[in-house]
Write an enzyme that holds these catalytic residues in place. Sequence first.
Site, short mmCIF file in Angstrom:
data_model
loop_
_atom_site.label_atom_id
_atom_site.label_comp_id
_atom_site.label_asym_id
_atom_site.label_seq_id
_atom_site.Cartn_x
_atom_site.Cartn_y
_atom_site.Cartn_z
N HIS A 9 -5.66 -5.59 1.23
CA HIS A 9 -5.72 -4.34 0.48
C HIS A 9 -4.41 -4.04 -0.25
O HIS A 9 -4.38 -3.80 -1.46
CB HIS A 9 -6.07 -3.19 1.44
CG HIS A 9 -6.02 -1.83 0.84
ND1 HIS A 9 -7.02 -1.32 0.05
CD2 HIS A 9 -5.06 -0.86 0.92
CE1 HIS A 9 -6.71 -0.10 -0.34
NE2 HIS A 9 -5.52 0.21 0.17
N ASP A 48 0.84 -1.20 0.00
CA ASP A 48 0.00 0.00 0.00
C ASP A 48 0.88 1.25 0.00
O ASP A 48 0.65 2.20 -0.77
CB ASP A 48 -0.90 -0.03 1.23
CG ASP A 48 -2.06 0.96 1.14
OD1 ASP A 48 -2.44 1.34 0.03
OD2 ASP A 48 -2.59 1.32 2.21
N HIS A 55 -4.74 2.63 -7.02
CA HIS A 55 -5.88 2.37 -6.15
C HIS A 55 -7.17 2.16 -6.94
O HIS A 55 -8.07 1.42 -6.49
CB HIS A 55 -6.05 3.50 -5.13
CG HIS A 55 -5.26 3.27 -3.87
ND1 HIS A 55 -3.91 3.49 -3.80
CD2 HIS A 55 -5.63 2.82 -2.64
CE1 HIS A 55 -3.47 3.19 -2.58
NE2 HIS A 55 -4.50 2.78 -1.86
N HIS A 59 -7.08 -1.42 -7.78
CA HIS A 59 -7.47 -2.15 -6.57
C HIS A 59 -8.98 -2.26 -6.46
O HIS A 59 -9.54 -3.32 -6.17
CB HIS A 59 -6.93 -1.47 -5.32
CG HIS A 59 -7.64 -1.89 -4.06
ND1 HIS A 59 -8.82 -1.28 -3.63
CD2 HIS A 59 -7.39 -2.86 -3.15
CE1 HIS A 59 -9.24 -1.86 -2.54
NE2 HIS A 59 -8.39 -2.82 -2.21
#
Length: 378
Positions: free
Chosen positions: A286, A186, A269, A272
């Site tokens: 995540h 992340d 992101h 994601h």
Amino acid sequence: MAYRTDFGSIHQRPLGVFGAPARYVQGPGATWELGRELQRLGFQGPVLFIAGGTAQRTLAPIWQEQLPPVGLQPVIDAFGGECSESEIKRLVAMSDHHGFCAVVGAGGGKASDTARAVADELGLPVVITPTLASTDSPCSALSVIYSDEGSVTGFRFYNRHPELLLVDTEVIAKAPKRQLVAGLGDGLATWFEARATHESHRNNVVGGKPLTSALMLAKLCHDILLADGPAACAAIDAGVPTPALERIVEANILLSGLGFEIGGLALAHAVHNGISTIPGSHHNLHGEKVVIGLHTQLVLEGQPQSEIDEVFRYCQQVGLPTTLAQVGIDASNDAELMAIAERSVIPGETSHNEPFEVTAIAVMRALKAADQLGGAYL
């Protein structure tokens, strides 16, 4: 509360905006200081603790011992596992029986997100005490909202950040290494996404233009991750906090948190969020899905192969995914890849913070190309 499904502009004028938690405390045994820190903030009375499993087992006895002598009564409720509308509604209903003065979220990123949402619904300040360094969520003034099944459904944005972010590195040192490694993934995206947002002159997550400090913090996060990631993983294997682990925890939580909010998010992101719609990915963390998004972003941006190789080598070294199969995605399934790509470019998604037009077909091609490159690093 602002409830949106996008990271779009709030301000019309090109103003720089910097937002951050009011106070950050980190170190071995920091939990023992929580009572004094809450007292310092002027809190008195019942406090709602939304606690994950580790927090209930390891931290709750400390809360129950330390808080009453300073005039605070911990009311502890087990976090249900998803930051969903139903979980938020359930926890908000607890206020009918208590006059809470604050909400504390203790656990992983989804527990933090849920605590922020509940505090906002109740009009209360929020405190975050993460038990993992797996995401930069604890630092932020937003929540990622999921369905009860684990797919991203939207985001809530708040007018203020946590009053206190307290990080006990003794607890984090005993967490599964996979959680720390996911935080590396992340955090690794932070610099590259902030760079893209800056180059495109788009807004950051808190609704303004990225300031120079945002880019510097994001780059510092990147540099610490590359320098200290392997040594921090070794510290987790040993179950002890070390200087390298302290620096990585600060990078994963504080620097990455500040970097993504005031620096901005981009394609990593957004991908994601697309991956999270595929049921096969729901067992992945995540940061594991974000780093696949980062590979895709670097390929789509046409970054130098030396930079792409450095990122892949790092992922191989610390144990982050380099291929789609590692996050439950079939690279030969074009329909699945197109579903990810289409979700990643919906209106308002952070993919549009790239300094060029991003289309679903371009994302799909980058997913395939990045997966092919990543296969060499298994």
